[in-house]
Design an enzyme around this catalytic site. Sequence first.
Site, PDB file in Angstrom:
ATOM      1  CB  SER A   1      -8.139   0.798   6.032  1.00 24.77           C
ATOM      2  OG  SER A   1      -8.820   2.029   5.982  1.00 24.77           O
TER       3      SER A   1
ATOM      4  CB  SER B   1      -8.014   3.539   3.034  1.00 33.30           C
ATOM      5  OG  SER B   1      -7.148   2.927   3.968  1.00 33.30           O
TER       6      SER B   1
ATOM      7  CE  LYS C   1      -3.899   1.959   2.652  1.00 32.90           C
ATOM      8  NZ  LYS C   1      -4.712   1.792   3.882  1.00 32.90           N
TER       9      LYS C   1
END
Lengths: 491, 482
Positions: B170, B146, B71
Amino acid sequence: MKNGWEAVIGLEIHAQLNTETKIFCGCSTRFGDEPNANTCPVCLGLPGALPVLNWRAVELGARAALALGLQLNERSIFARKNYFYPDLPKGYQISQYDRPFSERGTLEIMTAARDEGGHARDWRPMTIRITRLHLEEDAGKNVHEGLPETDRYSYIDLNRAGTPLAEIVTEPDFRTSWEAYDYVNHVRRALQWVGASEADMEKGNLRCEANVSVRRVGSEKFGTKVELKNLNSVRFMQKAIEFEIERQINLIEAGGAVTQETRLWDDRAGETRVMRSKEEAHDYRYFPEPDLQPLVLTSDFIARVHDEMPELPEARRKRFMYEYGLSYNDAAQLTSEHTLADYYERAAQTSGNPRGAANWIRTELLRELETDGRTAAESPVAAEELGALVRLIDEAKISGKQGKDVLVEMFKSGKTAAVIIEEQGLAQVSDAGEIERLVGEVLAANPKQLEQYRAGKTGLMGFFVGQVMKASQGKANPKLVNEVLSEKLKA
Amino acid sequence: MNTIERIKERRASGVSVREVVEPAVNAAESLNETLNAFLQIDRAGATKRAAELDASGETAGALAGVPVAIKDNICVRGLQTSCGSHILGNYHAPYDATVVERINQAGAVIIGKTNCDEFAMGSSNENSAFGVVRNPWDTARVPGGSSGGSAAAVAARIVPVALGSDTGGSVRQPAALCGVVGVKPTYGRVSRYGLVAFGSSLDQVGVLAANVRDAATVLSVIAGRDAHDATTADVPVPDYASELTGEIKGARLGVSRALLGEGLDAEVRASIEAAIEAYRELGAEIVEVDLPTAPYAIAVYYIIATAEASSNLARYDGVRYGFRAEESENLRAMYRRTREAGFGPEVKRRIMLGTYVLSSGYYDAYYLKAQKVRALIKDDFRRAFETCDAIITPTAPTTAFMIGEKVDDPLAMYLNDIYTVTANLAGVPGISIPCGLSNAGLPIGLQLLGPHWSEAILLRLAHAYEQAHPIDARPPVCAASD
């Protein structure tokens, strides 16, 4: 201060703790390196970096707290103080807020009023309440000159960012600028004494801020306070407070009112100037620092810090007075620095005459050291050697006057007193028979003066002493010469 | 499908790391046009790394030769770390996050940085400054957020595993919406050093994986005390994969009926009810638990997370790195214009909320009260875990929604986190695993929550279900071919 008025002063000191590395990362705290040489992701505030507490800073903070009479809190909390400034890389300073490292200190200091010439009169003890001492990180430095295009850009040096600080806050207990002055000097000395900080205001590793207000004598209510900054020496601070007290009194007497604001001391102009008003004051939005655990001091840790603490100056001064029979002033001077006190104790022990050693150090040694700009720790004359010199004088091997010359020579050559006395043939004649012989010769050679003396002109005593000393090439023990002469002159 | 186990088998039969990594990079590139899952694909770095691993012949590492996606809020030295934000722009991290160091040590090959909501703030990936990620199961829909890019990369079978971060769900919520496994470890289990902070007391690095075993393997690699993160705990790290025995007889599974009520999509509810029955059949004992403070979790979360974020994001001021608005007349203007242009609307909303709740005069009413309720939520969990080993809930109240469906309604968006934020507030671990597809063919996720340090039990429970009820064998619409 004007009659009928009283000043109320509180102080905030930031002292850099004397660690090798920064408080939340492993970067060096060295002073004077290339800008930004001592930085890493943590103290640069790079995305993703996290602080890790340096326990050496905790130890030194604990020493500082104990030296200033504060109580250590077994559990304290780091908090973020949020504000924007280019020298603050994270946009917040890691500090402590409602649960500080140590609190509730009472500190006895000595203070005195000063006369017109700035000389202290009548030292007296005074108790200061210290609200708190907490740990925090320092910010970096903005540079606005000396580099290209400073009309368009400022530069940032983050070498200092993350240096450990102890913030020491007092209650509003000072009533005069000199009390504040004496307090800051006391704190500096105490921090140096326990090795917590170099506490050198010129180097910026001790910084001071003062809150000053005035009120009519007898009034319970505090006046509106003004915060003073840019106090780059203890003397500047004293002058700034003095100026500010007068400014506020004049303002109120002229029908005005004091505004709550921050003012800077401008030493060249000799005045304080507004930096920011209360309306512009920050809301720091303190909250507990989630990246650090609460700081817990175990009883073992506290016990160890206690054990490692040197005897504090006040305690040592009292002991010097009690154990060595020194006056307050002598003891105070000899405990003004840790190394000097150590030096004195070693000299006192070798000399067998603690008061004599104290006099020799205060009057002779310190003068010589000062000339060379050295501290007691750097003295070329070892404490034991100075003690030996005092002993030789006490044993009348040489006179006190000779002793002074010998000490100067010891300073220059690094030789011991005994070697110098031997080399220069200075050993004093204390043989009574020899002195009697010399006295006999002198009297026989000066019959006229002898007659005048016996006729009542006793002022000639000095003349005879001088003649005997001359005959002995200065080596005769003057005390003995006096004794023998008095005896013979009576006859 | 490429799992870690299958990669190991292929390597053992003579397949090179290059032959594993190259197709992954190819797939990332070709699918990215549709999915937008990656913000940076590091073909050069991955190729070089694969060649080095092939030259060394090293095969022992737990992740030897395994392609991994990271990420974009986790620092990888030399690669961009944009956090999905314009304000970091072209920022390249000069150091590796601890989790990156550890997976590299274990032999992983990082192939790129995945898209995410700006600074991990969002539940749909629509808050990325670099465009929304599309759900591989239906590209008109969001992947969740996210960590939407990491979830999509795994769901599309580009990589077997990816790292994400979980502050309020997330990792777990996008895992549920993309039909993959997502693990949020106990707070303090995995180092946050190098994870760009959002809500420091809530953030944990988590794992997205195609199956429970792979998630377990990666977790063993990244977990454990780190000298760079004072909030990591010195708790021994088990070999989680070896705990996957399939044996869960006697495990006590807690169910809170209150959590299966209002606001929950009927199909999701039915799936969870079926999963509870499945667990009963596998030998688990189902017990009722009560979490009375759960309804306050969202409010508490959005106070604490935004408060911490308002402070964590203060460093993006244009002074040292990232984006700076040029030609400002003074410092204040430079700050204002940099942050005005650099941050997106959701980040600004949260900075303002967080600044407000910490402000003098409001602190006690908001931040302090939220901390008190947070303590009560922790207590609720402690009590609940006295009677059960894990709690089962839905991961998200609905399946993947349409892109644009909720962008104008932040509160509806925030409610997506209703089942996940409690774990972050209490600091306990959670895992989301697929539990079937909806009639529309969209994945549904079930969540298991356990007490602190209970990852091994959660993974075992998850694995047992996965073995008994594999996700529909159909691959997503948009996926790499094997």
